[in-house]
Design a protein around this motif. Structure first.
Motif, PDB file in Angstrom:
ATOM      1  N   GLY A  17       0.724  -1.259  -0.124  1.00  0.00           N
ATOM      2  CA  GLY A  17       0.035   0.071   0.239  1.00  0.00           C
ATOM      3  C   GLY A  17       0.813   1.294  -0.139  1.00  0.00           C
ATOM      4  N   GLU A  18       2.154   1.211   0.204  1.00  0.00           N
ATOM      5  CA  GLU A  18       2.949   2.317   0.422  1.00  0.00           C
ATOM      6  C   GLU A  18       3.489   2.869  -1.124  1.00  0.00           C
ATOM      7  N   THR A  19       3.886   3.808  -1.187  1.00  0.00           N
ATOM      8  CA  THR A  19       4.312   4.388  -2.457  1.00  0.00           C
ATOM      9  C   THR A  19       5.994   4.488  -2.570  1.00  0.00           C
ATOM     10  N   VAL A  20       6.561   3.956  -3.340  1.00  0.00           N
ATOM     11  CA  VAL A  20       8.061   3.736  -3.655  1.00  0.00           C
ATOM     12  C   VAL A  20       8.466   4.743  -4.893  1.00  0.00           C
ATOM     13  N   THR A  21       9.385   5.462  -4.411  1.00  0.00           N
ATOM     14  CA  THR A  21       9.942   6.545  -5.378  1.00  0.00           C
ATOM     15  C   THR A  21      11.303   5.791  -6.155  1.00  0.00           C
ATOM     16  N   VAL A  22      11.088   5.678  -7.447  1.00  0.00           N
ATOM     17  CA  VAL A  22      12.401   4.880  -8.112  1.00  0.00           C
ATOM     18  C   VAL A  22      12.907   5.980  -8.926  1.00  0.00           C
ATOM     19  N   THR A  23      14.500   5.617  -8.941  1.00  0.00           N
ATOM     20  CA  THR A  23      15.285   6.834  -9.764  1.00  0.00           C
ATOM     21  C   THR A  23      15.971   5.637 -10.673  1.00  0.00           C
ATOM     22  N   TYR A  24      15.897   6.023 -11.767  1.00  0.00           N
ATOM     23  CA  TYR A  24      16.768   5.323 -12.772  1.00  0.00           C
ATOM     24  C   TYR A  24      17.955   6.093 -13.346  1.00  0.00           C
ATOM     25  N   THR A  25      19.130   5.854 -13.392  1.00  0.00           N
ATOM     26  CA  THR A  25      20.052   6.611 -13.421  1.00  0.00           C
ATOM     27  C   THR A  25      21.028   6.019 -14.464  1.00  0.00           C
ATOM     28  N   ILE A  26      21.176   6.535 -15.633  1.00  0.00           N
ATOM     29  CA  ILE A  26      22.146   5.996 -16.643  1.00  0.00           C
ATOM     30  C   ILE A  26      23.467   6.577 -16.457  1.00  0.00           C
ATOM     31  N   THR A  27      24.492   5.720 -16.123  1.00  0.00           N
ATOM     32  CA  THR A  27      25.849   6.358 -15.619  1.00  0.00           C
ATOM     33  C   THR A  27      26.862   6.314 -16.876  1.00  0.00           C
ATOM     34  N   LYS A  28      26.629   5.351 -17.802  1.00  0.00           N
ATOM     35  CA  LYS A  28      27.429   5.457 -18.999  1.00  0.00           C
ATOM     36  C   LYS A  28      26.627   5.134 -20.254  1.00  0.00           C
ATOM     37  N   PRO A  29      26.253   5.829 -21.066  1.00  0.00           N
ATOM     38  CA  PRO A  29      25.651   5.541 -22.340  1.00  0.00           C
ATOM     39  C   PRO A  29      26.089   4.789 -23.331  1.00  0.00           C
ATOM     40  N   ALA A  30      25.628   4.274 -24.374  1.00  0.00           N
ATOM     41  CA  ALA A  30      25.953   3.595 -25.356  1.00  0.00           C
ATOM     42  C   ALA A  30      26.658   4.304 -26.300  1.00  0.00           C
ATOM     43  N   ALA A  31      26.415   5.680 -26.353  1.00  0.00           N
ATOM     44  CA  ALA A  31      26.903   6.571 -27.526  1.00  0.00           C
ATOM     45  C   ALA A  31      27.449   7.842 -26.966  1.00  0.00           C
ATOM     46  N   SER A  32      28.284   8.456 -27.867  1.00  0.00           N
ATOM     47  CA  SER A  32      28.755   9.791 -27.394  1.00  0.00           C
ATOM     48  C   SER A  32      28.500  10.658 -28.525  1.00  0.00           C
ATOM     49  N   ASN A  33      29.131  12.001 -28.341  1.00  0.00           N
ATOM     50  CA  ASN A  33      28.763  12.879 -29.430  1.00  0.00           C
ATOM     51  C   ASN A  33      29.672  12.597 -30.627  1.00  0.00           C
ATOM     52  N   PRO A  34      28.859  12.347 -31.771  1.00  0.00           N
ATOM     53  CA  PRO A  34      29.878  11.584 -33.083  1.00  0.00           C
ATOM     54  C   PRO A  34      30.556  12.957 -33.925  1.00  0.00           C
ATOM     55  N   VAL A  35      30.331  13.899 -33.636  1.00  0.00           N
ATOM     56  CA  VAL A  35      30.847  15.202 -34.606  1.00  0.00           C
ATOM     57  C   VAL A  35      31.877  16.045 -33.535  1.00  0.00           C
ATOM     58  N   ASP A  36      32.435  16.989 -34.190  1.00  0.00           N
ATOM     59  CA  ASP A  36      33.430  17.971 -33.498  1.00  0.00           C
ATOM     60  C   ASP A  36      32.409  19.160 -32.958  1.00  0.00           C
ATOM     61  N   LEU A  37      31.253  19.146 -33.084  1.00  0.00           N
ATOM     62  CA  LEU A  37      30.448  20.208 -32.960  1.00  0.00           C
ATOM     63  C   LEU A  37      29.965  20.297 -31.384  1.00  0.00           C
ATOM     64  N   ALA A  38      30.102  20.973 -30.754  1.00  0.00           N
ATOM     65  CA  ALA A  38      29.610  21.091 -29.044  1.00  0.00           C
ATOM     66  C   ALA A  38      28.258  20.959 -29.039  1.00  0.00           C
ATOM     67  N   LEU A  39      27.559  20.415 -28.241  1.00  0.00           N
ATOM     68  CA  LEU A  39      26.050  20.746 -27.727  1.00  0.00           C
ATOM     69  C   LEU A  39      25.878  21.526 -26.905  1.00  0.00           C
ATOM     70  N   PRO A  40      24.858  22.314 -26.715  1.00  0.00           N
ATOM     71  CA  PRO A  40      24.633  23.552 -25.658  1.00  0.00           C
ATOM     72  C   PRO A  40      23.997  22.563 -24.566  1.00  0.00           C
ATOM     73  N   ALA A  41      23.928  23.516 -23.347  1.00  0.00           N
ATOM     74  CA  ALA A  41      23.191  22.951 -22.253  1.00  0.00           C
ATOM     75  C   ALA A  41      21.814  22.913 -22.228  1.00  0.00           C
ATOM     76  N   ASP A  42      21.192  22.208 -21.442  1.00  0.00           N
ATOM     77  CA  ASP A  42      19.689  22.040 -21.393  1.00  0.00           C
ATOM     78  C   ASP A  42      18.958  21.898 -22.427  1.00  0.00           C
ATOM     79  N   ILE A  43      19.105  20.858 -23.264  1.00  0.00           N
ATOM     80  CA  ILE A  43      18.233  20.562 -24.515  1.00  0.00           C
ATOM     81  C   ILE A  43      17.975  19.049 -24.711  1.00  0.00           C
ATOM     82  N   MET A  44      18.246  18.598 -23.544  1.00  0.00           N
ATOM     83  CA  MET A  44      17.735  16.972 -23.436  1.00  0.00           C
ATOM     84  C   MET A  44      16.543  16.654 -22.260  1.00  0.00           C
ATOM     85  N   THR A  45      15.523  15.849 -22.616  1.00  0.00           N
ATOM     86  CA  THR A  45      14.622  15.629 -21.649  1.00  0.00           C
ATOM     87  C   THR A  45      14.348  13.982 -21.784  1.00  0.00           C
TER      88      THR A  45
END
Length: 443
Positions: free
Chosen positions: A79-107
């Motif tokens: 009956g209790e509610t549990v808060t779950v946090t899913y953290t991806i610490t190491k993704p499968a991909a990285s930035n493939p180009v030389d162009l830097a990506l700006p902050a706060d664009i990903m949801t």
């Protein structure tokens, strides 16, 4: 004209590169596990396939993802509610180009897969927050949170599931990533316990004393209807020979006429089943066997008036030590000293328990389960009862025992209770002040 066409083509290539890099930001968003998450989980590695949107012109990426799941309650009740946090610490991909990506664009958003005693999936979502990602740089970690309600008792496993990254840079794009061989390895396990109904059984006597052989009327209520109940005398924690059985009525009540012969009897209890069980019994109700005076004697009496069971505390505010953002750790302090006075003079002991709310602040919250204590209890010299400190460990919203005394032939005394407090603050809890309320109950 040729030069103009060449410049236009170059611009198109640059725009395509930007779109492609943005769409592949499958791990964008530097966000640590939120306040309140526990540290009992373990990181796991699994294969994922991330599919960029067609406009990116980049083929799907298959690679290894490392992730971790944490919860705010490791031992919830049904009956209790549990808060779950899913953290991806190491993704499968990285930035493939030389162009830097700006902050706060990903949801980010995704699923956590439940197994074991309870099946299903928990929907988790993360904020639109990430640091800039340099060209050809690794994508930072990100976290997503969600909740689920416990419906089954037992061990419930939590595994990373599929996730999606929505990017808002130049245009709105989605990059779904799926677990290649579901389910992914188990990262966290919670052990859910069933809800137990509080014991409301009660016992009352028509008199508190009598001569040997006198029958005392024992009234019981809130027992299980139409159930056999044992009514028996007590000498401290031991049962005497004064006993009888009675069956409750359809309301769970009974009235027993117990004959008390044993002069050692100091109380009366009643319980369901073959032996005493505090969850299925009531009492002890104090009773004294009065031995008649011999012939040609005078009985001289003096009264000792029974008092109350009470509690006072040395203050109502505790300031814990500070921890550093990015480091986290234990915020420590001491419980305000509690004094318990048991002047009832009967056979019943007492129990002092505490439970705490989540610690909330402007930057979020830290779960109640992150507060632990190390209790200590000292009895004043001459006190009939021995004080037992509760176990060291989490307090939580479900509560824990701070101190107690056992039942006995004669209980009472004055007791001083203290406790060292420690709040486990996750490393990247937002700066600010967090406050929770610890409620103590004496019974």
């Amino acid at each position: 004209m040729a030069l103009t066409r060449s410049r236009a083509a170059a611009r198109r290539r640059r725009w395509t590169a930007v779109l492609g890099a943005t769409a592949l930001a499958v791990a964008g968003g530097a966000l640590a596990a939120p306040a309140g998450a526990t540290t009992t989980s373990q990181p796991v590695e699994f294969q994922t396939r991330c599919v960029p949107p067609p406009i990116a012109g980049i083929p799907p990426i298959t690679g290894s993802t490392t992730a971790e799941i944490t919860v705010d309650k490791a031992s919830p009740k049904v009956g209790e509610t549990v808060t779950v946090t899913y953290t991806i610490t190491k993704p499968a991909a990285s930035n493939p180009v030389d162009l830097a990506l700006p902050a706060d664009i990903m949801t980010p958003s995704g699923k956590v897969v439940l197994g074991g005693a309870q099946s299903g999936a928990v929907t988790v979502n993360g904020p639109k927050k990430n640091p800039p990602v340099p060209g050809k740089g690794s994508f930072p970690a990100f976290s997503m949170t969600g909740t689920f309600t416990v419906t089954q008792a037992g061990s419930i496993t939590l595994s990373p599931g599929d996730y999606n990254i929505h990017t808002s840079y130049l245009m709105e794009l989605d990059t779904p990533c799926t677990v290649l061989t579901p389910p992914a390895p188990v990262s966290e396990t919670v052990v859910a316990s069933p809800v137990t109904s509080p014991n409301t059984r009660a016992l009352a006597l028509d008199t508190a004393s009598g001569d040997p052989g006198v029958r005392v009327t024992v009234n019981g209520s809130k027992f299980t209807p139409l159930t056999e109940v044992t009514v028996v005398g007590r000498a401290g924690a031991a049962e005497t020979a004064d006993r009888m059985t009675v069956t409750t009525d359809s309301e769970g009540s009974f009235a027993a006429r117990l004959k008390v012969n044993d002069v050692a009897t100091t109380g009366i209890v009643a319980y369901e089943g073959a032996a005493w069980d505090p969850e299925k019994g009531a009492g002890p109700a104090a009773y004294k066997v009065v031995v008649p005076a011999p012939p040609n004697s005078q009985t001289i009496t003096a009264a000792v008036t029974a008092g109350e069971l009470s509690m006072t505390q040395a203050g109502d505010a505790v300031q814990l030590s500070s921890v550093d953002f990015g480091q986290g750790g234990a915020a420590t302090g001491d419980l305000r000293t509690v004094t318990v006075k048991d002047f009832r003079g009967g056979p019943a002991g007492w129990s002092l328990t505490g439970k705490v709310t989540d610690f909330t602040g402007t930057g979020g919250s830290i779960g109640a389960g992150n507060l632990s204590w190390t209790p200590a209890c000292t009895a004043k010299a001459g006190s009939p009862s021995v004080c037992a400190a509760g176990s060291s460990g989490p307090v939580g919203s479900g509560g824990a025992t701070l101190a107690s005394t056992p039942n006995g032939a004669l209980t009472g005394g004055e007791f001083t209770i203290d406790a060292g407090l420690s709040l486990d603050v996750p490393a990247f809890t937002a700066p600010g002040s967090y406050a929770g309320v610890l409620t103590l109950t004496l019974s």
